[in-house]
Design an enzyme around this catalytic site. Structure first.
Site, PDB file in Angstrom:
ATOM      1  N   ARG A  75       0.987  -6.371  -9.727  1.00 34.45           N
ATOM      2  CA  ARG A  75       1.416  -5.906  -8.562  1.00 34.45           C
ATOM      3  C   ARG A  75       1.409  -6.934  -7.328  1.00 34.45           C
ATOM      4  O   ARG A  75       1.992  -6.823  -5.847  1.00 34.45           O
ATOM      5  CB  ARG A  75       0.319  -4.768  -7.773  1.00 34.45           C
ATOM      6  CG  ARG A  75      -1.202  -5.404  -7.481  1.00 34.45           C
ATOM      7  CD  ARG A  75      -1.927  -4.090  -6.689  1.00 34.45           C
ATOM      8  NE  ARG A  75      -3.014  -4.458  -6.582  1.00 34.45           N
ATOM      9  CZ  ARG A  75      -4.013  -3.637  -5.655  1.00 34.45           C
ATOM     10  NH1 ARG A  75      -3.469  -2.419  -5.252  1.00 34.45           N
ATOM     11  NH2 ARG A  75      -5.257  -3.861  -5.497  1.00 34.45           N
ATOM     12  N   HIS A  78      -0.453   3.410 -10.320  1.00 32.12           N
ATOM     13  CA  HIS A  78      -1.050   3.946  -9.314  1.00 32.12           C
ATOM     14  C   HIS A  78      -0.405   4.675  -8.065  1.00 32.12           C
ATOM     15  O   HIS A  78      -0.239   4.208  -6.997  1.00 32.12           O
ATOM     16  CB  HIS A  78      -1.887   2.764  -8.692  1.00 32.12           C
ATOM     17  CG  HIS A  78      -2.856   2.947  -7.899  1.00 32.12           C
ATOM     18  ND1 HIS A  78      -3.068   3.705  -6.833  1.00 32.12           N
ATOM     19  CD2 HIS A  78      -4.272   2.152  -7.749  1.00 32.12           C
ATOM     20  CE1 HIS A  78      -3.979   3.623  -6.268  1.00 32.12           C
ATOM     21  NE2 HIS A  78      -4.799   2.794  -6.720  1.00 32.12           N
ATOM     22  N   ASP A 116     -12.849   9.711  -6.080  1.00 37.47           N
ATOM     23  CA  ASP A 116     -12.666   8.561  -6.957  1.00 37.47           C
ATOM     24  C   ASP A 116     -12.911   8.730  -8.362  1.00 37.47           C
ATOM     25  O   ASP A 116     -13.973   8.464  -8.700  1.00 37.47           O
ATOM     26  CB  ASP A 116     -13.270   7.268  -6.275  1.00 37.47           C
ATOM     27  CG  ASP A 116     -12.654   5.860  -6.751  1.00 37.47           C
ATOM     28  OD1 ASP A 116     -11.591   6.144  -7.793  1.00 37.47           O
ATOM     29  OD2 ASP A 116     -12.784   5.082  -6.317  1.00 37.47           O
ATOM     30  N   ARG A 175       0.789  -1.064   0.014  1.00 39.38           N
ATOM     31  CA  ARG A 175       0.053  -0.053   0.123  1.00 39.38           C
ATOM     32  C   ARG A 175       0.841   1.092  -0.046  1.00 39.38           C
ATOM     33  O   ARG A 175       1.533   1.744   0.955  1.00 39.38           O
ATOM     34  CB  ARG A 175      -0.833  -0.043   1.204  1.00 39.38           C
ATOM     35  CG  ARG A 175      -1.824   1.295   1.341  1.00 39.38           C
ATOM     36  CD  ARG A 175      -3.036   1.310   0.686  1.00 39.38           C
ATOM     37  NE  ARG A 175      -4.030   0.515   0.786  1.00 39.38           N
ATOM     38  CZ  ARG A 175      -4.985  -0.165  -0.174  1.00 39.38           C
ATOM     39  NH1 ARG A 175      -5.058   0.686  -1.467  1.00 39.38           N
ATOM     40  NH2 ARG A 175      -5.999  -0.912  -0.059  1.00 39.38           N
ATOM     41  N   GLU A 222      -2.861   9.149 -11.030  1.00 43.16           N
ATOM     42  CA  GLU A 222      -2.616   7.681 -11.902  1.00 43.16           C
ATOM     43  C   GLU A 222      -2.720   7.903 -13.255  1.00 43.16           C
ATOM     44  O   GLU A 222      -3.513   8.407 -13.803  1.00 43.16           O
ATOM     45  CB  GLU A 222      -3.525   6.667 -11.284  1.00 43.16           C
ATOM     46  CG  GLU A 222      -3.821   6.568  -9.759  1.00 43.16           C
ATOM     47  CD  GLU A 222      -4.900   5.497  -9.346  1.00 43.16           C
ATOM     48  OE1 GLU A 222      -4.990   4.399 -10.246  1.00 43.16           O
ATOM     49  OE2 GLU A 222      -5.537   5.820  -8.435  1.00 43.16           O
TER      50      GLU A 222
HETATM   51  C1  BG6 Z   1      -8.051   3.550  -6.974  1.00 42.74           C
HETATM   52  C2  BG6 Z   1      -9.657   3.023  -7.488  1.00 42.74           C
HETATM   53  O1  BG6 Z   1      -7.354   3.529  -8.464  1.00 42.74           O
HETATM   54  O2  BG6 Z   1      -7.476   2.447  -6.210  1.00 42.74           O
HETATM   55  C3  BG6 Z   1     -10.571   3.169  -6.355  1.00 42.74           C
HETATM   56  O3  BG6 Z   1     -10.276   4.146  -8.322  1.00 42.74           O
HETATM   57  C4  BG6 Z   1      -9.710   2.084  -5.266  1.00 42.74           C
HETATM   58  O4  BG6 Z   1     -11.875   2.397  -6.550  1.00 42.74           O
HETATM   59  C5  BG6 Z   1      -8.090   2.656  -5.207  1.00 42.74           C
HETATM   60  O5  BG6 Z   1     -10.391   1.990  -3.992  1.00 42.74           O
HETATM   61  C6  BG6 Z   1      -7.558   1.452  -4.204  1.00 42.74           C
HETATM   62  O6  BG6 Z   1      -7.394   0.220  -4.800  1.00 42.74           O
HETATM   63  P1  BG6 Z   1      -7.065  -1.012  -3.815  1.00 42.74           P
HETATM   64  O7  BG6 Z   1      -7.304  -2.179  -4.624  1.00 42.74           O
HETATM   65  O8  BG6 Z   1      -5.358  -0.827  -3.972  1.00 42.74           O
HETATM   66  O9  BG6 Z   1      -7.418  -0.752  -2.544  1.00 42.74           O
END
Ligand code: BG6
Length: 299
Positions: free
Chosen positions: A100, A170, A215, A74, A274
């Site tokens: 990932r 991301h 979002d 994360r 992103e």
């Molecule tokens: C973003 C999405 O790119 O990633 C969101 O648009 C999502 O909807 C976020 O909550 C995080 O995603 P994840 O799978 O890493 O929890």
């Protein structure tokens, strides 16, 4: 798969490129050059740290992140591929695809005369991946650590089928306080508002301010984005090419509290901008086709 010791022997550069064991026993490469420091986990080929000399870190990393096989890290720059968000056909498949979640190979690592370091990663297809996405392909990821961070994701389709996929860098950017930043570059751009069940909207002039869960999938935009951050007294510039989508994400209070690998108040310290190709702007490749998505993140 190469061991850390073997990677260090093949690609390490005494004094500034070091392959070592990182958190959770996952392998990582640490770069310390005159221009910047960076850290990239082989798990997901995920950049988890980038800091130009004399500046503070550009990327946000959650203090609550998992560091484990089969779990996403994360923070930093998770690679989203070959689908964005939930898999449309089978929601049990991993969100944001498998790129990932797997350990990438290191193909090369070069210290260049301009002081930058260029590392190329590749992902080998195995049976589990083919089960999730039954297409033959070759994917490479080129990371250049310089005064900015330059990323290219290169996808080569196999010889047999036409394919369609989604992808994203991301990128979790570190900010002083997400409530005080202004995100510029997307005025007048149409977007899909995922917080409002996919409503189609157009960005009002004056930049984006984060004042609730955000979002948004901005479509048909190739523009660079600026994140103006009065708290850290800096502006982050996200340039891009061969990308028609920019996603802006901040989970805000409730969603942050619901995420097991994210601190309850960490949403104030980050925003995701992103560089992507997704939703109506997915990538379609004929047999043998090649696609590259590029970004440069700098102060
Ligand atoms: C973003 C999405 O790119 O990633 C969101 O648009 C999502 O909807 C976020 O909550 C995080 O995603 P994840 O799978 O890493 O929890």
């Amino acid at each position: 798969m190469d061991s850390i010791a073997h990677l260090q022997e093949r690609f390490g550069k005494p004094g500034f490129v070091k392959f070592e064991e990182g958190r959770g026993g996952l392998g990582l490469v640490r770069i310390n050059s005159d221009l910047a420091s960076a850290e990239i986990y082989l798990h997901g080929a995920q950049v988890t740290h980038f800091q130009p000399r004399g500046a503070s870190p550009v990327l946000f990393m959650s203090k609550h992140s998992s560091f484990a096989q089969s779990k996403a890290i994360r923070g930093g720059i998770p690679l989203v591929f070959p689908w964005f968000g939930a898999n449309a056909a089978d929601p049990k498949k991993p969100a944001h695809g498998f790129a990932r979640l797997w350990q990438w190979d290191v193909e090369s690592c070069d210290a260049r005369s301009d002081g930058s370091v260029r590392i190329v990663f590749s992902l080998k297809q195995d049976a589990a991946m083919l089960q999730d996405w039954p297409h033959e392909f070759l994917i490479r990821y080129v990371v250049i650590v310089s005064s900015g961070l330059e990323l290219t994701l290169e996808m080569r389709n196999g010889p047999s089928d036409a394919i369609e996929f989604e992808e994203a860098f991301h990128t979790y950017l570190s900010v002083g306080d997400s409530r005080n930043i202004v995100i510029e570059g997307l005025d007048g751009v149409e977007y899909i508002d995922k917080v409002e069940a996919g409503a189609e909207k157009k960005q009002e002039p004056g930049g984006i301010r984060i004042s609730g869960e955000t979002d948004r999938v901005y479509t048909n935009t190739q523009a660079p984005v600026l994140v103006i951050d009065p708290g850290l007294h800096r502006t982050i510039r996200v340039e891009k090419a061969f990308s028609d989508v920019t996603v802006v994400w901040n989970p805000w209070i409730q969603k942050a509290a619901a995420m097991a690998d994210f601190g309850d108040d960490e949403w104030t310290a980050m925003v995701c901008v992103e560089t992507a190709n997704a939703r109506p702007c997915s990538v379609k490749l004929p047999p043998g086709g090649i696609h590259r998505m590029w970004t440069r993140i700098s102060l």
